[in-house]
Write an enzyme that holds these catalytic residues in place. Structure first.
Site, PDB file in Angstrom:
ATOM      1  N   CYS A  85       9.544  -2.819  -8.320  1.00  0.00           N
ATOM      2  CA  CYS A  85       8.848  -2.335  -7.434  1.00  0.00           C
ATOM      3  C   CYS A  85       9.345  -0.736  -6.699  1.00  0.00           C
ATOM      4  CB  CYS A  85       8.468  -3.038  -6.113  1.00  0.00           C
ATOM      5  SG  CYS A  85       7.595  -4.483  -6.786  1.00  0.00           S
TER       6      CYS A  85
ATOM      7  N   HIS B 194       6.953   0.636   0.070  1.00  0.00           N
ATOM      8  CA  HIS B 194       6.387  -0.181  -0.820  1.00  0.00           C
ATOM      9  C   HIS B 194       5.785  -1.319   0.124  1.00  0.00           C
ATOM     10  CE1 HIS B 194       5.650  -3.283  -3.722  1.00  0.00           C
ATOM     11  NE2 HIS B 194       6.781  -4.088  -3.429  1.00  0.00           N
TER      12      HIS B 194
ATOM     13  N   ASN C 149      -0.136  -6.828  -3.955  1.00  0.00           N
ATOM     14  CA  ASN C 149       1.308  -5.789  -4.303  1.00  0.00           C
ATOM     15  C   ASN C 149       1.093  -5.495  -5.879  1.00  0.00           C
ATOM     16  OD1 ASN C 149       3.963  -5.294  -5.269  1.00  0.00           O
ATOM     17  ND2 ASN C 149       4.611  -7.296  -4.492  1.00  0.00           N
TER      18      ASN C 149
END
Length: 364
Positions: A146, A288, A318
């Site tokens: 990520c 994030h 996500n």
């Protein structure tokens, strides 16, 4: 509702003029100082139809409000049959190029962050290069989960600073097709992850505007906190790995939550201290957001007002390496950023990995 970016800057001569000037400067013409590097355009793409959290909660045998109440996620998107990571990435890239007023032929580099590539090899970035017909661009992937977009920014800026005679434009993409790697019965992962892509074009900007130093970090001792354990050289695909769901995402939810809770305030503090500013001086913080409700709740601990955080995960879940650039793209189109304002990008994810960079936003 889901943000589907539509507003695009019309192509102008500014970016092409900058390209020619930068090529001259990097060859030594007129002894001009080296340029800074800034985000010249952004774009994002969400595939398929949105899957509502109440619908997904019911399929998991949960109360309809369970997922949204704990995560803030209202819905996520799922790629259609035959859609691979490169297809989503190319769609987002085209929008970013359009926003920057550039063509694929203007690119010198494509860097792509993903944990869900088209295949183990070649790099998905090469697939995107072919789809875009960006014939002059080198292309490669970064595998930082990520945090992949922030790692990709470092790679792109480093390349732009050292190349001679190449285009002064690079494309950084984050993309995931997590839906192909989920155990539909695992509420810890099925509730969170979605599919999507987002991209940014990096190009020259006059000093003092542009992307500041990119700070990166890793802790490989915690690589087992979030991973897809099978399919690589350690546990190649077999009947046993398939039966054991080894090709799906495995996550220690408690460890992931503890990491998020600690890392975001730390990144904001480190970036602010390094720049000699206070968190209150930041116009926008783009993190994030694997759990948007949790991330939003950390504003106070990070010394921020809630309005300083760009939160868009409620619309997409996500989406890994695409999460941060998607939130940036959405923020630019809904609230905007003025020249000279400070924008902090704060990424973190599996590996464990993390990274941040402070951008002095350039004039439009």
């Amino acid at each position: 509702m889901t943000v589907q970016p539509q507003k695009r800057r019309p192509p102008t001569e500014r970016h092409r003029t900058e390209r020619h000037r930068t090529e001259r400067d990097r060859s030594g013409g007129e002894h001009a100082p080296p340029p800074g590097w800034a985000i010249a355009g952004t774009g994002s793409y969400l595939p398929g139809r949105p899957v509502a959290s109440d619908e997904l909660s019911r399929s998991l045998g949960l109360d309809p409000s369970w997922i949204e109440g704990r995560t803030g996620i209202r819905h996520r998107h799922v790629a259609g049959d035959g859609q691979a990571a490169s297809d989503l990435a190319a769609a987002a890239a085209r929008r970013a190029l359009d926003d920057a007023g550039l063509d694929p032929g203007d690119l010198g580099l494509i860097v792509l962050g993903t944990s869900t590539p088209d295949e183990l090899g070649p790099s998905t970035a090469c697939r995107v290069q072919a789809l875009l017909e960006a014939r002059h661009a080198a292309a490669f992937d970064v595998a930082a989960a990520c945090t992949g977009f922030v790692y990709g920014l470092q790679a792109a800026v480093g390349w732009l600073c050292t190349q001679r005679g190449s285009s002064p434009y690079a494309l950084v993409i984050g993309v995931e097709v997590y839906s192909r790697f989920l155990n539909s019965g695992d509420r810890a992962t099925a509730a969170l992850f979605g599919d999507g892509a987002a991209a940014a074009v990096i190009g020259p900007a006059p000093r003092p505007y542009g992307i500041g130093p990119v700070t990166l970090g890793s802790d490989g001792t915690r690589a087992g906190d979030v991973l897809i354990p099978a399919g690589g050289s350690r546990a190649p695909a077999s009947l046993d790995t398939l039966a054991g769901l080894g090709h799906t995402i495995h996550m220690d939810a408690r460890a992931a939550r503890d990491f998020i809770t600690g890392i975001l305030p730390r990144l904001v503090a480190e970036a602010s201290a390094a720049a000699g500013i206070k968190p209150a001086d930041l116009a926008l913080v783009v993190p994030h957001q694997p759990n948007p409700r949790l991330v939003a709740s950390l504003a106070g601990e990070a010394g921020l007002e809630p309005g300083q955080l760009a939160i868009a995960g409620q619309d997409v879940g996500n989406i890994g390496a695409a999460s941060l650039p998607y939130a940036l793209d959405a923020a630019l189109r809904t609230r905007g950023v003025q020249a000279g304002e400070l924008v902090l990008l704060a990424g973190f994810g599996a590996g464990l990995t993390w990274g941040h960079t402070l951008i002095t936003w350039p004039p439009a």
